[in-house]
Enzyme design. Structure first.
Site, PDB file in Angstrom:
ATOM      1  N   SER A 161     -34.294  19.819 124.904  1.00 46.20           N
ATOM      2  CA  SER A 161     -33.519  18.604 125.161  1.00 46.20           C
ATOM      3  C   SER A 161     -32.113  18.647 124.569  1.00 46.20           C
ATOM      4  O   SER A 161     -31.175  18.130 125.175  1.00 46.20           O
ATOM      5  CB  SER A 161     -34.283  17.381 124.657  1.00 46.20           C
ATOM      6  OG  SER A 161     -34.815  17.606 123.384  1.00 46.20           O
ATOM      7  N   MET A 166     -48.759  28.450 126.109  1.00 46.28           N
ATOM      8  CA  MET A 166     -49.559  27.426 125.429  1.00 46.28           C
ATOM      9  C   MET A 166     -50.801  27.237 126.287  1.00 46.28           C
ATOM     10  O   MET A 166     -51.002  26.212 126.940  1.00 46.28           O
ATOM     11  CB  MET A 166     -48.743  26.131 125.296  1.00 46.28           C
ATOM     12  CG  MET A 166     -47.672  26.253 124.222  1.00 46.28           C
ATOM     13  SD  MET A 166     -46.469  24.932 124.286  1.00 46.28           S
ATOM     14  CE  MET A 166     -45.385  25.587 125.540  1.00 46.28           C
ATOM     15  N   ASP A 200     -41.880  27.752 128.979  1.00 50.99           N
ATOM     16  CA  ASP A 200     -43.060  27.129 128.369  1.00 50.99           C
ATOM     17  C   ASP A 200     -44.188  26.950 129.370  1.00 50.99           C
ATOM     18  O   ASP A 200     -44.086  26.122 130.281  1.00 50.99           O
ATOM     19  CB  ASP A 200     -42.686  25.742 127.826  1.00 50.99           C
ATOM     20  CG  ASP A 200     -41.921  25.823 126.518  1.00 50.99           C
ATOM     21  OD1 ASP A 200     -42.404  26.485 125.588  1.00 50.99           O
ATOM     22  OD2 ASP A 200     -40.838  25.201 126.435  1.00 50.99           O
ATOM     23  N   MET A 220     -47.925  25.688 130.133  1.00 48.61           N
ATOM     24  CA  MET A 220     -48.970  24.779 129.626  1.00 48.61           C
ATOM     25  C   MET A 220     -50.075  24.664 130.662  1.00 48.61           C
ATOM     26  O   MET A 220     -49.798  24.555 131.857  1.00 48.61           O
ATOM     27  CB  MET A 220     -48.374  23.391 129.380  1.00 48.61           C
ATOM     28  CG  MET A 220     -47.202  23.399 128.433  1.00 48.61           C
ATOM     29  SD  MET A 220     -46.566  21.736 128.212  1.00 48.61           S
ATOM     30  CE  MET A 220     -45.142  22.085 127.175  1.00 48.61           C
ATOM     31  N   MET A 259     -43.701  26.717 115.371  1.00 51.17           N
ATOM     32  CA  MET A 259     -43.562  25.450 116.090  1.00 51.17           C
ATOM     33  C   MET A 259     -42.996  24.389 115.148  1.00 51.17           C
ATOM     34  O   MET A 259     -43.509  24.179 114.048  1.00 51.17           O
ATOM     35  CB  MET A 259     -44.917  24.971 116.621  1.00 51.17           C
ATOM     36  CG  MET A 259     -45.509  25.782 117.758  1.00 51.17           C
ATOM     37  SD  MET A 259     -44.459  25.967 119.217  1.00 51.17           S
ATOM     38  CE  MET A 259     -44.202  24.267 119.740  1.00 51.17           C
ATOM     39  N   ASP A 272     -39.295  26.551 117.414  1.00 54.12           N
ATOM     40  CA  ASP A 272     -39.395  25.886 118.713  1.00 54.12           C
ATOM     41  C   ASP A 272     -39.858  24.445 118.557  1.00 54.12           C
ATOM     42  O   ASP A 272     -40.948  24.191 118.053  1.00 54.12           O
ATOM     43  CB  ASP A 272     -40.407  26.676 119.563  1.00 54.12           C
ATOM     44  CG  ASP A 272     -40.581  26.111 120.955  1.00 54.12           C
ATOM     45  OD1 ASP A 272     -39.792  25.242 121.364  1.00 54.12           O
ATOM     46  OD2 ASP A 272     -41.516  26.570 121.644  1.00 54.12           O
ATOM     47  N   GLY A 273     -39.009  23.518 119.013  1.00 58.61           N
ATOM     48  CA  GLY A 273     -39.404  22.107 119.026  1.00 58.61           C
ATOM     49  C   GLY A 273     -38.611  21.279 118.041  1.00 58.61           C
ATOM     50  O   GLY A 273     -38.587  21.567 116.849  1.00 58.61           O
ATOM     51  N   HIS A 313     -43.568  31.540 126.586  1.00 61.01           N
ATOM     52  CA  HIS A 313     -44.368  30.927 125.526  1.00 61.01           C
ATOM     53  C   HIS A 313     -45.644  30.378 126.156  1.00 61.01           C
ATOM     54  O   HIS A 313     -45.608  29.361 126.839  1.00 61.01           O
ATOM     55  CB  HIS A 313     -43.527  29.810 124.876  1.00 61.01           C
ATOM     56  CG  HIS A 313     -44.237  29.071 123.794  1.00 61.01           C
ATOM     57  ND1 HIS A 313     -43.738  27.896 123.243  1.00 61.01           N
ATOM     58  CD2 HIS A 313     -45.394  29.329 123.119  1.00 61.01           C
ATOM     59  CE1 HIS A 313     -44.566  27.465 122.307  1.00 61.01           C
ATOM     60  NE2 HIS A 313     -45.573  28.302 122.211  1.00 61.01           N
ATOM     61  N   HIS A 323     -36.235  30.402 127.517  1.00 56.68           N
ATOM     62  CA  HIS A 323     -37.570  30.088 126.989  1.00 56.68           C
ATOM     63  C   HIS A 323     -38.380  29.391 128.084  1.00 56.68           C
ATOM     64  O   HIS A 323     -37.971  28.364 128.625  1.00 56.68           O
ATOM     65  CB  HIS A 323     -37.419  29.195 125.757  1.00 56.68           C
ATOM     66  CG  HIS A 323     -38.692  28.953 125.016  1.00 56.68           C
ATOM     67  ND1 HIS A 323     -39.222  29.857 124.109  1.00 56.68           N
ATOM     68  CD2 HIS A 323     -39.555  27.901 125.030  1.00 56.68           C
ATOM     69  CE1 HIS A 323     -40.340  29.372 123.604  1.00 56.68           C
ATOM     70  NE2 HIS A 323     -40.572  28.192 124.157  1.00 56.68           N
ATOM     71  N   GLY A 334     -41.729  18.242 125.186  1.00 53.51           N
ATOM     72  CA  GLY A 334     -40.397  18.282 124.595  1.00 53.51           C
ATOM     73  C   GLY A 334     -40.026  16.950 123.950  1.00 53.51           C
ATOM     74  O   GLY A 334     -40.838  16.019 123.902  1.00 53.51           O
ATOM     75  N   SER A 341     -34.998  26.104 126.216  1.00 48.11           N
ATOM     76  CA  SER A 341     -36.274  25.837 126.876  1.00 48.11           C
ATOM     77  C   SER A 341     -36.025  25.062 128.154  1.00 48.11           C
ATOM     78  O   SER A 341     -35.580  23.907 128.129  1.00 48.11           O
ATOM     79  CB  SER A 341     -37.191  25.032 125.958  1.00 48.11           C
ATOM     80  OG  SER A 341     -38.254  24.508 126.733  1.00 48.11           O
TER      81      SER A 341
HETATM   82  C1  DX5 Z   1     -43.049  22.317 123.119  1.00 47.93           C
HETATM   83  C2  DX5 Z   1     -42.329  23.480 123.743  1.00 47.93           C
HETATM   84  C3  DX5 Z   1     -40.881  23.524 123.413  1.00 47.93           C
HETATM   85  C4  DX5 Z   1     -40.108  22.339 123.917  1.00 47.93           C
HETATM   86  C5  DX5 Z   1     -38.892  22.152 123.102  1.00 47.93           C
HETATM   87  O1  DX5 Z   1     -44.383  22.371 123.462  1.00 47.93           O
HETATM   88  O2  DX5 Z   1     -42.908  24.683 123.322  1.00 47.93           O
HETATM   89  O3  DX5 Z   1     -40.294  24.726 123.848  1.00 47.93           O
HETATM   90  O4  DX5 Z   1     -39.743  22.447 125.256  1.00 47.93           O
HETATM   91  O5  DX5 Z   1     -38.264  20.990 123.506  1.00 47.93           O
HETATM   92  P1  DX5 Z   1     -37.299  20.182 122.538  1.00 47.93           P
HETATM   93  O6  DX5 Z   1     -36.179  21.088 122.170  1.00 47.93           O
HETATM   94  O7  DX5 Z   1     -36.876  19.028 123.377  1.00 47.93           O
HETATM   95  O8  DX5 Z   1     -38.115  19.780 121.338  1.00 47.93           O
HETATM   96 ZN    ZN Z   2     -41.898  26.681 123.640  1.00 46.89          ZN
END
Ligand code: DX5
Ligand code: ZN
Length: 216
Positions: free
Chosen positions: A198, A67, A33, A35, A136, A174-175, A65, A31, A143, A6
């Site tokens: 991360s 969101m 993300d 938002m 999730m 994911d997450g 992804h 990936h 993250g 991600s």
């Molecule tokens: C959360 C995202 C994830 C996030 C994962 O809303 O959808 O993809 O970036 O980050 P880590 O691996 O740090 O939890």
């Molecule tokens: Zn994601």
């Protein structure tokens, strides 16, 4: 194990180079993300950033992804910007069958995701119509959160239903996915793809982390 890093955790000033590094090290896709400040509180990045990345990395597979609320409205634009997979949320208050159809019509693979507070049963009726079920491991929106242990049961439930129906969809998580504990746990529960931000981009050596994830 497949890995979808991600880039939310990457250095946005050198985003293209960050993608190149993980792909060269063996990452299966990127990936991405999105938002919108409505479906989740945060804002991340949208169409123009994907367009630029797709232009710079034409062979990369982009695992988008969404969101966002009203995901269907943006499907065509994300497909044109370079998305290969488009995942939306069962909670997004859009028609699920219409959104699935829109993603297919746009030529992308279809992903469906559920947030931690949503029972896995909300996903099960759709499994035969999608290519990816994204579980999730944390609340969507940021993250570096801690993996919620209930997510393991959701992965296992989707895996059991997939096997029972003989479906080919992939299961991703994911997450909060890391190398030491939660990655192996998700693999054991039945995940095919790990999404990690991360634990990849904040690792001392990003390429070493990518290879370690893929060797899980
Ligand atoms: C959360 C995202 C994830 C996030 C994962 O809303 O959808 O993809 O970036 O980050 P880590 O691996 O740090 O939890
Ligand atoms: Zn994601």
């Amino acid at each position: 194990m497949k890995l979808s890093p991600s880039i939310l955790a990457a250095d946005f000033a050198v985003l293209g180079a960050c993608c190149r590094t993980v792909l060269d090290a063996g990452a299966d896709m990127i990936h991405y993300d999105v938002m919108d400040g409505h479906f989740v509180e945060n804002l991340s990045f949208g169409l123009p950033v994907l367009q630029s990345l797709d232009k710079a990395l034409p062979d990369a597979v982009f695992d988008v992804h969404l969101m966002i609320t009203n995901p269907r409205r943006y499907v065509k634009a994300f497909a044109e910007a370079g998305a290969d997979w488009i995942t939306f949320h069962v909670e997004a208050e859009d028609s699920i069958p219409d959104t699935i159809r829109a993603i297919r019509t746009a030529g992308c693979k279809v992903g469906l995701s559920c947030s931690p507070d949503t029972p896995v049963e909300a996903m099960l009726p759709w499994l035969s119509q999608i290519d990816l079920a994204l579980v999730m491991g944390v609340q969507p929106g940021q993250g570096r959160q801690t993996f919620l242990p209930e997510s393991e049961r959701k992965i296992a439930a989707i895996r059991a239903e997939r096997d029972r129906l003989g479906l080919a969809l992939e299961i991703s998580v994911d997450g909060g996915v890391n190398l030491a504990t939660t990655g192996p746990l998700c693999k054991a529960a039945g995940a095919d793809i790990l999404v990690s931000g991360s634990a990849v981009f904040n690792a001392p050596d990003v390429a070493v982390a990518v290879r370690a994830f893929r060797a899980l």
